[in-house]
Structure formats: C-alpha cells, structure tokens
Design a protein around this motif. Structure first.
Motif, PDB file in Angstrom:
ATOM      1  N   TYR A 340      78.198  77.409  29.096  1.00 25.50           N
ATOM      2  CA  TYR A 340      78.462  76.743  27.806  1.00 25.50           C
ATOM      3  C   TYR A 340      79.581  75.703  27.895  1.00 25.50           C
ATOM      4  O   TYR A 340      80.580  75.783  27.172  1.00 25.50           O
ATOM      5  CB  TYR A 340      78.818  77.773  26.715  1.00 25.50           C
ATOM      6  N   PRO A 341      79.436  74.699  28.769  1.00 23.86           N
ATOM      7  CA  PRO A 341      80.517  73.715  28.906  1.00 23.86           C
ATOM      8  C   PRO A 341      80.729  72.896  27.630  1.00 23.86           C
ATOM      9  O   PRO A 341      81.847  72.477  27.338  1.00 23.86           O
ATOM     10  CB  PRO A 341      80.046  72.824  30.059  1.00 23.86           C
ATOM     11  N   MET A 342      79.649  72.705  26.855  1.00 19.07           N
ATOM     12  CA  MET A 342      79.774  71.895  25.634  1.00 19.07           C
ATOM     13  C   MET A 342      80.678  72.573  24.609  1.00 19.07           C
ATOM     14  O   MET A 342      81.557  71.942  24.009  1.00 19.07           O
ATOM     15  CB  MET A 342      78.386  71.639  25.019  1.00 19.07           C
ATOM     16  N   PHE A 396      89.582  63.689  24.984  1.00 22.25           N
ATOM     17  CA  PHE A 396      89.805  64.768  25.963  1.00 22.25           C
ATOM     18  C   PHE A 396      88.553  65.633  26.121  1.00 22.25           C
ATOM     19  O   PHE A 396      88.218  66.048  27.227  1.00 22.25           O
ATOM     20  CB  PHE A 396      91.002  65.626  25.538  1.00 22.25           C
ATOM     21  N   ALA A 397      87.862  65.899  25.002  1.00 27.27           N
ATOM     22  CA  ALA A 397      86.640  66.722  25.067  1.00 27.27           C
ATOM     23  C   ALA A 397      85.565  66.002  25.870  1.00 27.27           C
ATOM     24  O   ALA A 397      84.885  66.609  26.711  1.00 27.27           O
ATOM     25  CB  ALA A 397      86.146  67.027  23.656  1.00 27.27           C
ATOM     26  N   GLY A 398      85.420  64.690  25.633  1.00 26.26           N
ATOM     27  CA  GLY A 398      84.392  63.907  26.333  1.00 26.26           C
ATOM     28  C   GLY A 398      84.636  63.859  27.832  1.00 26.26           C
ATOM     29  O   GLY A 398      83.713  64.014  28.638  1.00 26.26           O
ATOM     30  N   TYR A 401      83.957  67.272  29.348  1.00 25.03           N
ATOM     31  CA  TYR A 401      82.508  67.550  29.351  1.00 25.03           C
ATOM     32  C   TYR A 401      81.834  66.817  30.511  1.00 25.03           C
ATOM     33  O   TYR A 401      80.959  67.357  31.185  1.00 25.03           O
ATOM     34  CB  TYR A 401      81.919  67.131  28.004  1.00 25.03           C
ATOM     35  N   ARG A 402      82.292  65.591  30.757  1.00 22.30           N
ATOM     36  CA  ARG A 402      81.743  64.812  31.881  1.00 22.30           C
ATOM     37  C   ARG A 402      82.112  65.491  33.206  1.00 22.30           C
ATOM     38  O   ARG A 402      81.290  65.582  34.120  1.00 22.30           O
ATOM     39  CB  ARG A 402      82.338  63.394  31.812  1.00 22.30           C
ATOM     40  N   THR A 403      83.349  65.977  33.306  1.00 18.38           N
ATOM     41  CA  THR A 403      83.804  66.655  34.528  1.00 18.38           C
ATOM     42  C   THR A 403      82.978  67.916  34.784  1.00 18.38           C
ATOM     43  O   THR A 403      82.709  68.264  35.930  1.00 18.38           O
ATOM     44  CB  THR A 403      85.297  67.034  34.393  1.00 18.38           C
ATOM     45  N   ARG A 408      74.678  65.479  27.661  1.00 15.92           N
ATOM     46  CA  ARG A 408      74.306  65.139  26.262  1.00 15.92           C
ATOM     47  C   ARG A 408      75.581  64.860  25.457  1.00 15.92           C
ATOM     48  O   ARG A 408      76.035  65.706  24.681  1.00 15.92           O
ATOM     49  CB  ARG A 408      73.509  66.298  25.657  1.00 15.92           C
ATOM     50  N   TRP A 409      76.130  63.671  25.642  1.00 16.31           N
ATOM     51  CA  TRP A 409      77.450  63.385  25.056  1.00 16.31           C
ATOM     52  C   TRP A 409      77.395  63.290  23.534  1.00 16.31           C
ATOM     53  O   TRP A 409      78.351  63.640  22.851  1.00 16.31           O
ATOM     54  CB  TRP A 409      78.072  62.147  25.682  1.00 16.31           C
ATOM     55  N   LYS A 410      76.262  62.827  22.981  1.00 13.77           N
ATOM     56  CA  LYS A 410      76.196  62.679  21.511  1.00 13.77           C
ATOM     57  C   LYS A 410      76.237  64.054  20.842  1.00 13.77           C
ATOM     58  O   LYS A 410      76.927  64.258  19.845  1.00 13.77           O
ATOM     59  CB  LYS A 410      74.914  61.937  21.104  1.00 13.77           C
ATOM     60  N   LYS A 411      75.482  64.987  21.423  1.00 14.79           N
ATOM     61  CA  LYS A 411      75.476  66.350  20.884  1.00 14.79           C
ATOM     62  C   LYS A 411      76.865  66.984  21.050  1.00 14.79           C
ATOM     63  O   LYS A 411      77.374  67.679  20.159  1.00 14.79           O
ATOM     64  CB  LYS A 411      74.421  67.185  21.614  1.00 14.79           C
ATOM     65  N   GLY A 412      77.502  66.715  22.195  1.00 13.87           N
ATOM     66  CA  GLY A 412      78.847  67.235  22.460  1.00 13.87           C
ATOM     67  C   GLY A 412      79.857  66.701  21.460  1.00 13.87           C
ATOM     68  O   GLY A 412      80.727  67.444  20.967  1.00 13.87           O
ATOM     69  N   ALA A 413      79.753  65.402  21.131  1.00  8.29           N
ATOM     70  CA  ALA A 413      80.682  64.791  20.164  1.00  8.29           C
ATOM     71  C   ALA A 413      80.488  65.400  18.783  1.00  8.29           C
ATOM     72  O   ALA A 413      81.461  65.707  18.080  1.00  8.29           O
ATOM     73  CB  ALA A 413      80.463  63.284  20.117  1.00  8.29           C
TER      74      ALA A 413
END
Length: 642
Positions: A340-342, A396-398, A401-403, A408-413
């Motif tokens: 669950y990284p998101m 910081f979250a973005g 999440y990339r690391t 799925r960056w839009k869902k993560g945001a």
C-alpha cells in the motif's frame, strides 16, 4: 560530555529569550481612547460550562434585551468556537458612577419569567454555566480572593487573588436555585498623558464583576428606574422556582477606578491565572532529561555504527562478515517498496501538511501575533495555513510515491487531499449534528460548513495536486543500494520486536517530554481557560521533534539488526506511539478532572480527542519516518557492497 554542556548552555539562552517573548505581544487591536461620559459598550459573547461543553448564545436565556439586537460580524475561528458577540442594554459611560439602576421594564416593573423560562434558567444553573461579557474587547472576570497556606501572621496581611473567566449564572443551595440578577461592574481605567489644555483621555484596562442574587422585595426601585441595594447581611437571594412563574428585577451598578496598568499589559491579569513556576520547572526538567537521554542514545548509536561500518568495510575479513548477522545482510531488501505505497505516501503527505501548519502557527503565536485579544485568530490562521500547506504535503507525498515505484499519481494526489481531511470532516459533521440537536451556538452553521468545503475543494485540493505533480516529476529519492529480485526470508523475531511492544516503548520518551504542556492545553480547550504560553510550546515542539527522530532511529536500527527489512510502515506506526499515551492521558483527564456526566458532552469530548490523537499520530509518525529514512540511506551509503 562537553557537547552536552554546550547543548544545555544554548538551551538556557533560548529559555531566557522565550521568557522575554512571553510578556511581549503585538496587540490585536489599536487602543481606543475615551473622554469622560463617552459610552463604553458592553457586549455579550456566550454562555459556557465545562460540565456540558456546549456553549449557548446570550439571548438563549430570558435576559433583558436592547431595542435592536445586533450581532458582530465574526471570523471563522469565532464561529467554530461558538462565540456569538451581541449588544446588551447595559448603559455604561466612561468614568461615570452608577449606584444601582434597573436594566429593563423601566422604571420599576418586575420581569415575569414563564414556567418554561424558569425551568431553563434552573437547568443552566444546575449545569454550572458562566456568562461571558466584554467591554472594549476585554473579557469580564470575577475576582476570587483566598488565603494561601502561609504563616498565621502573614495570613492577616496578604490574600491571594485569582480571576475566573466570566461570572456564574447563579448558584444552588440544597435543591433550590438562585439567579445572579444584580451585577456590580468594576471598570479600571488608565489616564493617558495629554497636553495641558486638552481634555483628559482614558483607556479601559480591566473589567471585573461582582454578581449578586437579591430578592425582588429587597431591591427598592423608584419611579426613575433607580434602586437601593440592601445591606449585605439582611438581604435574601432571588430564588428561581422551576415549577411556577417567577418575578424579579434585573439591576446593575457601575464603579470606576483609576489604575497604573498600561493599556499594552492589560491582558496580563487574565493570563496569569495559573502558576507559571510549575511550568518553568517542568519544562526545564523535560528539556534536561530529553537532551541527556538523546545525548546517550546518540553516543551509543554513533559508536556502534562506526564499529559496524569499520567491520563491514574490512575487505580481508569477508568470510567472517558473511557469517555475521546484522543490518548489512538485508542491504538487498531494505529499500523494497512496502505494501500500500499510495496510502503510506498520502498519510505522510498529510503529516507534512500538519507539521508545517503547527510549526508556523506556534512560531507566529510565540511572537505574539495571535494573542487572545484577537479572538478566533489562532483557529482561523490554523485552518487557512492547513489549506495552503497542501502544496508541501502534495510535493513530499508525490516524491515518496515515485520512489516507492508508484505510477498512478492522479489517484495518489486525490488520496492525499481527501484521506485525512475526509476523516476529520466526517467526525466533525457527525458531532455537529448532535450539537445542532442541542441548539447550541457551538454548532457550525450550514453556510460556514459550505465555506469550509469550498476551501477544502477550492484551495487545498488544487494545491495538493500541484505539489504532487511537481513532486512526482522530480527525481525520486536516491537509494544507495539496489534491491534484489527475490525477497530474503525474514528470521523469526523475538517477542520484544513485536509491533505493539515497539509502540509502547517508543511512545514513552516523546510523551514524557510534553505531558505537562498537554495538561495546560487540555485545560484551555475543556475548561475555558486562555492558553498563551506559546514560547514554552515552541520549545516543547522542538523537544518532541528531536525525541521522535531519535527514538525512531534507534527502533529502526534494532529492527534491521534483527534482519527484518519491513521498516516502512512499522517506523510510521511506532514513531506515532506517543499518540497512544495521549489517548490514555485524555481518558485519565476525563475521569479525574472533568465533571461530565451526560452522553452528548462525553461524545463530544471523545470525538474531539480522537481527532487530536489521529493528528498527533500523523505528526509524530511523519517526523519519525523521515528521520529513519534519512538514517537508513546514510548507513547503507557508508558500507561497501560487492
């Protein structure tokens, strides 16, 4: 221990500076100069009780009303606190005495309370309600005089004076209810220096009240609306019988006294209500203990690490190293992305948002810009700052999440912008429905709720998306070692490496550093006290950050030494361990300090406590996580890996 001495010396300088900032503040409003006979308007704020935690507006009870009721336009913080500032019929003029005057039904017709009104007043008296008035933005206070535990000779000379916010609506004697229907206002003024031929100007510097309960028959009112107060010994109090109609007179008197207190320090009376020495002693105690412990922890960790790194980097002992156990063995798995990284990055993003908001609010308040004289300013600032800090939370979250190999960056945001605020809004909405049901002024009005939603989706959400976009586009955090294709098997762990044991162990130190301050904050929230010691709070916040970081580093070091590389979630959970102790303390405070018995006040208390604990867990968990992440990257960058 020379570095410990250096730390303590720096700390002493900081404490002295903070003591200086305590007495200095930028006033919320410019001073108002009055001439003799100028009207000094007395306004009502609300009725409060620490037994019910439900504020009510002033005219929810049948007090005397002016011909036209006008409410003051309020800021967001005042609305959320339940303040409803409104005008009252009290006629007060600068430096003009009034012996005793009838407040309404002029000149001397008594007020008749219906059975329903009598029942309501009796219920509010039983629930221990206080009435809060203001004059020239100064809250009214009741003087309490008592003898301290001094020697007998000194007792005769000196009384201790403390002030209570507002005045009691009434009192009970057995099963009978008595209403305070006569208010003796004592206003203190400071005469300003003016030119010789100019009219003198005055400023209001203190506002006290002596509430009295005087029976209708004893208040002799004449045709001009004047009344005569009876002798203190011979008067009977005004009883309110909830089973029938009651007749009474509402009266007041005004007395002015000159004071040496300057306008800039007029709030000092209200703010020195608790013993500051306890504060100083406890804070210095916490500071010394935490710095001492952190010094020892740092020395142990640094010494052990140096030994470890030196051993691992000895090339001639490769065979021994291979047989050793320790944190180097998990180098191929230590940066393996967690489950669950998101959700993890979203929670950490909210933690960063909270951290930035709390840091700025405490710092600005410490400089005196959010003093109690600017009502609701603290809450308004906190709300707006949380919205605007969304850009840092998103960034910081973005990046994290990339690391963690997220795509799925839009869902993560969206998750970052809605997960924590959604929980907060949901709990507050449910609690608000209960407060609405009680017709309390503490209920957030529907338009304010819509405005908050618009701020959330109109300011916070776009800013989180903006930050997330740039964070996700930025180069991911540089991990010093590659991750193996096949996960390593984790050996069976000892009982003390259990997650829950870790939470209990890690939470003690940060909680111990701040629990005295927590007592004062709880008193401010639940017992209608002013909280103003932001200099102390800033210091405690720094101690909290230091202790959370160090505990987190120690815990992650032990975990990696036990060859358990699943540290991402665990560090976040364990670092927030002090939130568990905050919850325990909140339950202790509820049982021992508060006199709450009904269901809805208890629900409010535990609902808001749940929000505090959740926010505190996110805050401390985020601090610990980033400290541990930096530590792990540092130690693996220091060893040679074949």
């Amino acid at each position: 221990f020379s570095f410990l001495q250096e730390r303590l010396r720096c700390l002493l300088v900081l404490l002295l500076w903070l003591h200086g900032t305590d007495s200095f503040y930028v006033p919320g409003v410019a001073p108002i100069n009055f001439h003799r006979n100028d009207p000094v308007e007395i306004k009502a704020v609300k009725l409060t009780s620490s037994r019910t935690q439900l504020p009510y507006e002033y005219y929810s009870l049948p007090f005397c009303q002016p011909t036209k009721i006008t409410y003051k336009a309020e800021n967001l913080g005042e609305v959320l606190r339940g303040d409803r500032i409104v005008n009252t019929p009290f006629q007060v003029s600068m430096n003009v005495e009034k012996k005793c005057e009838v407040l309404c039904n002029f000149p001397n017709k008594p007020v008749t309370l219906t059975v329903e009104q009598s029942k309501l007043i009796a219920e509010r008296i039983r629930e221990d309600y206080y009435v809060h008035l203001i004059a020239d933005n100064l809250p009214v206070a009741t003087r309490l005089e008592f003898y301290s535990n001094r020697e007998e000779e000194e007792k005769k000379k000196e009384k201790d004076v403390q002030f209570e916010h507002g005045y009691r609506l009434g009192f009970m004697d057995g099963n009978k209810f008595y209403l305070h229907n006569h208010l003796s206002f004592i206003l203190y003024y400071h005469r300003e220096d003016v030119e010789e031929n100019q009219e003198p100007t005055y400023r209001v510097v203190r506002f006290e009240v002596i509430p009295q309960s005087i029976k209708l028959e004893d208040l002799k009112a004449d045709e001009k609306g004047m009344c005569t107060l009876p002798e203190a010994t011979g008067s009977a109090p005004q009883e309110i019988d909830p089973s029938k109609e009651n007749q009474m007179l509402f009266t007041y008197s005004v007395h002015w006294e000159e004071s040496d207190i300057k306008w800039a320090s007029r709030w000092d009376t209200y703010l020195t209500m608790s013993d500051v020495q306890i504060h100083w002693f406890s804070i210095i105690n916490s500071v010394v203990v935490v710095f001492f412990l952190s010094g020892i922890l740092s020395m142990i960790i640094i010494r052990t690490l140096r030994k470890d790194i030196a051993n691992y980097n000895k090339e001639d002992d490769i065979e021994d190293t291979m047989e050793e156990s320790g944190w180097k063995l998990v180098h191929g798995d230590v940066f393996r992305p967690p489950q669950y990284p998101m959700i993890l990055s979203s929670l950490l993003g909210s933690g960063i948002q909270l951290f930035c908001m709390i840091l700025i609010v405490i710092f600005v308040a410490m400089l005196g810009m959010l003093s109690p004289s600017s009502r609701g300013a603290l809450m308004t600032t906190a709300c707006f700052l949380f919205m605007f800090m969304g850009v840092f939370g998103g960034f910081f979250a973005g990046r994290l999440y990339r690391t963690l190999k997220g795509h799925r960056w839009k869902k993560g945001a969206f998750c970052t912008a809605t997960l924590y605020p959604g929980v907060v809004f949901g709990i507050c909405f449910v609690l608000n429905c209960f407060i609405w049901g009680k017709h309390s002024s503490g209920a957030v009005p529907f338009p304010t709720m819509v405005a908050l939603l618009c701020m959330w989706f109109g300011i916070s959400l776009p800013l989180v998306y903006l930050g997330y976009y740039f964070g996700f586009r930025k180069q991911p955090y540089d991990n010093p070692v590659r991750t193996n294709q096949i996960p390593r098997q984790i050996p069976e762990q000892r009982w003390y490496m259990n997650k829950f044991v870790g939470i209990l162990m890690a939470g003690i130190l940060p909680f111990g550093a701040m629990f005295i301050e927590l007592f004062f904050i709880f008193s401010a929230i639940w017992e209608n006290q002013f909280y103003y010691l932001f200099g102390f709070l800033f210091l405690v916040f720094i101690i909290l950050v230091v202790s959370c970081s160090q505990i987190s580093i120690v815990m992650v070091y032990f975990q990696l030494c036990a060859e358990d590389y699943r540290w991402w979630w665990r560090t976040f959970l364990v670092s927030g361990g002090s939130a568990f102790y905050v919850l325990i303390y909140a339950i202790f405070y509820f049982v021992n300090k508060l006199d709450i018995v009904e269901f809805i006040p208890s629900l409010l208390y535990f609902g808001y406590t749940a929000l505090m604990v959740l926010s505190f867990w996110l805050l401390t968990g985020t601090i610990g996580f980033y400290a541990a992440y930096m530590f792990v990257r540092k130690i693996y960058a220091a060893v040679k890996i074949d």
